[in-house]
Structure formats: structure tokens, C-alpha cells
Design an enzyme around this catalytic site. Structure first.
Site, short mmCIF file in Angstrom:
data_model
loop_
_atom_site.label_atom_id
_atom_site.label_comp_id
_atom_site.label_asym_id
_atom_site.label_seq_id
_atom_site.Cartn_x
_atom_site.Cartn_y
_atom_site.Cartn_z
N ALA A 196 0.78 -1.43 -0.15
CA ALA A 196 0.03 -0.13 -0.10
C ALA A 196 0.76 1.26 0.00
O ALA A 196 0.25 2.34 -0.50
CB ALA A 196 -1.07 -0.07 1.19
N THR A 197 2.19 1.09 0.46
CA THR A 197 2.80 2.31 0.36
C THR A 197 3.07 2.83 -0.81
O THR A 197 3.02 4.09 -1.38
CB THR A 197 4.23 1.97 1.41
OG1 THR A 197 3.93 1.92 2.63
CG2 THR A 197 5.07 3.53 1.36
N ASN A 241 -5.83 3.30 11.12
CA ASN A 241 -4.73 2.35 11.60
C ASN A 241 -4.62 2.30 13.14
O ASN A 241 -4.27 1.57 13.58
CB ASN A 241 -3.68 2.02 10.68
CG ASN A 241 -2.81 3.48 10.60
OD1 ASN A 241 -3.18 4.53 10.04
ND2 ASN A 241 -1.52 3.40 11.09
N GLN A 286 -6.94 -0.72 6.14
CA GLN A 286 -7.37 -1.32 7.12
C GLN A 286 -8.93 -1.69 7.21
O GLN A 286 -9.61 -2.00 8.08
CB GLN A 286 -7.13 -0.31 8.46
CG GLN A 286 -5.79 -0.06 8.87
CD GLN A 286 -4.86 -1.34 9.22
OE1 GLN A 286 -5.74 -2.35 9.68
NE2 GLN A 286 -3.72 -1.40 9.31
N SER A 293 -3.21 -3.48 0.31
CA SER A 293 -2.10 -4.22 0.95
C SER A 293 -2.54 -5.60 1.14
O SER A 293 -3.49 -5.95 1.93
CB SER A 293 -1.69 -3.54 2.24
OG SER A 293 -0.46 -4.32 2.71
N HIS A 302 -0.61 -8.07 2.97
CA HIS A 302 -0.14 -8.78 4.29
C HIS A 302 -1.01 -8.13 5.31
O HIS A 302 -0.84 -8.96 6.71
CB HIS A 302 1.31 -8.22 4.64
CG HIS A 302 1.84 -6.90 5.00
ND1 HIS A 302 1.77 -6.56 6.52
CD2 HIS A 302 1.85 -5.67 4.40
CE1 HIS A 302 2.11 -5.41 6.37
NE2 HIS A 302 2.11 -4.62 5.22
N THR A 342 9.03 -6.58 -12.90
CA THR A 342 8.38 -7.68 -13.25
C THR A 342 7.44 -8.06 -11.85
O THR A 342 8.05 -7.94 -10.77
CB THR A 342 9.48 -9.05 -13.21
OG1 THR A 342 10.45 -8.75 -14.30
CG2 THR A 342 9.14 -10.45 -13.14
N CYS A 402 4.37 0.79 12.02
CA CYS A 402 4.71 1.28 11.01
C CYS A 402 6.20 2.28 11.26
O CYS A 402 7.06 2.48 10.91
CB CYS A 402 4.26 1.79 9.66
SG CYS A 402 2.96 0.58 9.27
N1 PLP Z 1 -1.99 2.35 5.27
C1 PLP Z 1 -2.46 1.91 6.15
C2 PLP Z 1 -3.75 2.53 6.88
C3 PLP Z 1 -1.62 0.98 7.15
O1 PLP Z 1 -1.90 0.70 8.34
C4 PLP Z 1 -0.50 0.70 6.33
C5 PLP Z 1 0.45 -0.29 7.39
O2 PLP Z 1 0.69 -0.01 8.50
C6 PLP Z 1 -0.09 1.23 5.18
C7 PLP Z 1 -0.85 1.85 4.42
C8 PLP Z 1 1.35 0.76 4.40
O3 PLP Z 1 1.03 -0.56 3.85
P1 PLP Z 1 2.06 -1.59 3.33
O4 PLP Z 1 2.84 -2.23 4.25
O5 PLP Z 1 1.38 -2.67 2.45
O6 PLP Z 1 2.97 -0.64 2.45
#
Ligand code: PLP
Length: 374
Positions: A69-70, A149, A179, A199, A201, A237, A322
Site C-alpha cells: 500500500a505504501t 490504523n 485497514q 495491501s 499482508h 517484473t 510502521c
Molecule cells: N496504510 C495504512 C492505513 C496502514 O495501516 C499501512 C500499514 O501499516 C499502510 C498503509 C502501509 O501498507 P504496506 O505495509 O503494504 O506498505
């Protein structure tokens, strides 16, 4: 181990692990290759793409795979700024975004964009009208996450984006739904979102795969250039094992979102009642928030209590996992300040969490409050 940090990451489900291993052992071709091995890998990736698209009520052509997601949010915000930001300079955002959005906005500010961050009002509630007031003819993007989150607050994305689109039809809307995905049922069109970050994971798939939903007609310039994979929007890839795992997890969890929500709500109620027996503990999360995320305050410093609990095999998080222990500004936006912020812990559940795990957590927390110095 009692794992109560599911907002940081989740245990991959067997289906996801098996899908990833199968791709690595039996279907390891490069999906861009023209031969049979490439085609087989591409077919499996297309299957995952369709499952994810279906879960959003979208078409496969709307889904771009990323590393998480980042990256999805970087592509959404930077890609939109590059495509639309020559004439328009303003972005309106909630002030409680995850760092993957907020830091990207800060970088865009440094390169000449104007970012207006909207804070919640009393009770942590956001008013769509505040977003409308902040938008003007110079605005090209509005971004708002669906579930916070750190606290579990649910933001009024649908109401805000619909109001924005009514007044300013050209503004692009982006939502970080990390989330919320597989926890709340939503369709991209219901949210009125042009761009959605997801995301793998966080939903019992594997770290390293994410997706960006892009509504037809929205233009993004790539931030990673190269071999023009993913329709030229995200070169490189694709990680077919992780993508297959992502698809397998969505396939597994998309059928019973509301039943799992009910179960998480039962668990949240159970934990809330348990914690009510410890007078030093206060609950910061709203009653009507996501039941998967419960933010509490207790009298010891977060990190100290976190490590005390770890001693009993119980894993929780302080603030946002994070940020590696760095305090984010988000709790303060929701009125969690001073001592309450210093002692804030985030307990995040999965539908597989059990009452007995929550009993053990509550009793270890009570002991910690009595025993830990400082
Ligand atoms: N956005 C939210 C609300 C999250 O909680 C997180 C991870 O904690 C992310 C984005 C980032 O996701 P990723 O680890 O897949 O980059």
C-alpha cells in the site's frame, strides 16, 4: 504467542502460503515472457487480478499490482500530481493519514504543491463540509483513509467524496483502504473513489504485494519506469508468488466479511468489559469504530508496557507499528494527548482471536500496571 498486532501485519493463511509456494515451485515463469511458462504465470496473475477486482465491484483492468500500500499511495498521489498538477496545485487531505500518504504529501508540498490537512472535530468525527470548504478551483486531489490504523475510527469517505464530486466533478479522490479491506464491505463506486490503495499482508496474504485500484479515465504518470509492466503504470517484473497469495487470501475472506465483523465486534465488547475492571485503563477508540482496532491508554509508558507484555508472549503495538516507536501526530488529532498518548497501546484483533487470549492480555496488563516501575 498471543498475537494482538493484526493492524501491523497478519499471519498468512494456509491458502496464501500454498498459492505462493505453488507459483515458486511449479509456475515460476516471467509473466511478460511470450512462451508457455510466461503465459501460465500471467494466467495465474490474471486470476488474482480478477478476484481483487471483483471484491471491489471493479474490472480487472482497474487493478495495478504494486509492492504494497505504501507504493500504491505513492503512485496514486505522485502519479496524479504529475498528471494533473501542472495547472492545479492544491490537495486536500485528512490530518490522520498513515505515513505512506502523509509523508508523500509532505514531499509534494516541498516540490510546490499546497496541501490542506483537515482535522476531525469533537469525538474524532470528520465533516464532509470541511473538505468542501477547503476545495477550490485549484484543487485536483482529495485523499481520505477509510479506517484509521491507530484508533479504528471510520472516516466518512463515501459522504465526503460524493459531496466533493457533486461540487467539483473534476477533483480526483483517493482512499487508503488498507485497514478496511476484507473487514468492511465496500465497492469502489459506492465510495466514489477514483483511486484505492490496498495491501496484501494486512489480510492474511504475504508482505510485498499490494494493489492500486484506478478508475477508468483517471490518468497517472508512472513513478517507476522501465519495462512497461502493469500497463506501463508500474514497471518491474510482478511478484507472481505474492500476487497469487494476495488473490488466494481475498478469495478466502471476501465471502464472510460481515460474519467476521460480527465476531470482531463480540471480541471488542468482551475486551472492553474486561478492561472496565481495571480502573487505570481508558479506551480511546470510539464505540462505532472498527472492532478490529482498539486503542487504550494505561499509566505506564507504552514501550515499557509493550515489552512487559512481550515477556508473557503477548504482542501489541504502541502507536503505529510502521513508525518503529516514533510517536505520530495522529493520536493527538483524535484527542489522545499528554499522559494518555504516552501510555497508548493498540490492540488489533483478527476474527481468529479468542476470548481466552483477551483474558490473558487483560490479566497481564493488570499485573504490569501493578508491578512495572516508572
Ligand atoms: N496504510 C495504512 C492505513 C496502514 O495501516 C499501512 C500499514 O501499516 C499502510 C498503509 C502501509 O501498507 P504496506 O505495509 O503494504 O506498505
Amino acid at each position: 504467542m498471543i498475537y494482538l498486532d493484526n493492524a501491523a501485519t497478519t499471519k498468512p493463511c494456509d491458502e496464501a502460503v500454498e498459492a505462493a509456494v505453488k507459483m515458486m515451485k511449479e509456475n515460476f515463469g516471467n509473466p511478460s515472457s511470450l512462451h508457455r511458462a510466461g503465459l501460465d504465470a500471467q494466467l495465474e496473475m490474471d486470476r488474482a487480478r480478477k478476484i481483487i477486482a471483483d471484491s471491489l465491484g471493479a474490472e480487472s483492468s482497474n487493478i495495478i499490482f504494486t509492492s504494497g500500500a505504501t507504493e500504491s499511495s505513492n503512485l496514486a498521489l505522485r502519479g496524479a500530481a504529475a498528471a494533473y498538477g501542472r495547472r492545479k496545485k492544491r490537495i486536500v487531505a485528512s490530518a490522520v493519514e498513515h505515513a505512506s500518504v502523509d509523508e508523500t504529501l509532505t514531499a509534494l508540498e516541498k516540490s510546490g504543491f499546497e496541501v490542506v490537512r483537515i482535522s476531525p472535530g469533537a469525538g474524532g468525527k470528520f465533516e464532509p463540509a470541511d473538505f468542501i470548504s477547503a476545495c477550490n478551483e485549484d484543487t485536483f486531489l482529495v485523499t481520505m483513509m477509510l479506517v484509521n490504523n491507530e484508533t479504528g475510527h471510520i472516516l466518512p469517505v463515501k459522504e465526503t467524496f460524493s459531496a466533493v464530486k457533486r461540487r467539483f466533478p473534476d477533483i480526483i479522490t483517493h482512499s487508503d483502504c488498507v485497514q478496511a479491506y476484507m473487514k468492511i464491505s465496500f465497492r469502489a463506486s459506492q465510495l466514489n473513489a477514483d483511486l484505492i490503495s490496498l495491501s496484501g499482508h494486512k489480510i492474511h496474504a504475504v508482505k510485498g504485494a499490494g494493489a492500486l485500484y484506478i478508475k477508468k479515465g483517471i490518468r497517472l504518470l508512472p513513478i517507476v519506469t522501465g519495462g512497461k509492466q502493469e500497463k506501463g503504470i508500474r514497471s518491474g517484473t510482478e511478484s507472481t508468488p505474492l500476487i497469487a497469495a494476495f488473490g488466494a487470501a481475498v478469495e478466502k475472506y471476501s465471502g464472510d466479511i460481515s460474519q467476521r465483523w460480527e465476531r470482531a465486534a463480540e471480541l471488542k465488547k468482551y475486551l472492553t468489559e474486561k478492561l472496565a475492571e481495571i480502573p487505570e485503563v481508558t479506551i480511546n477508540s470510539p464505540e462505532d469504530g472498527s472492532p478490529y482496532i482498539i486503542n487504550i491508554s494505561q499509566p505506564k509508558r507504552s514501550e515499557i508496557m509493550l515489552h512487559y507484555l512481550e515477556g508473557s508472549g503477548i504482542y501489541v503495538s504502541s502507536g503505529s507499528a510502521c513508525s518503529k516507536g516514533q510517536q505520530s501526530g495522529v493520536p493527538a488529532q483524535f484527542g489522545i494527548t499528554g499522559k494518555a498518548a504516552d501510555g497508548a497501546l493498540r490492540i488489533s484483533l483478527s476474527s481468529e482471536t479468542t476470548e481466552s487470549e483477551l483474558d490473558e492480555f487483560a490479566s497481564a496488563l493488570k499485573n504490569g500496571i501493578e508491578k512495572v516501575r516508572g
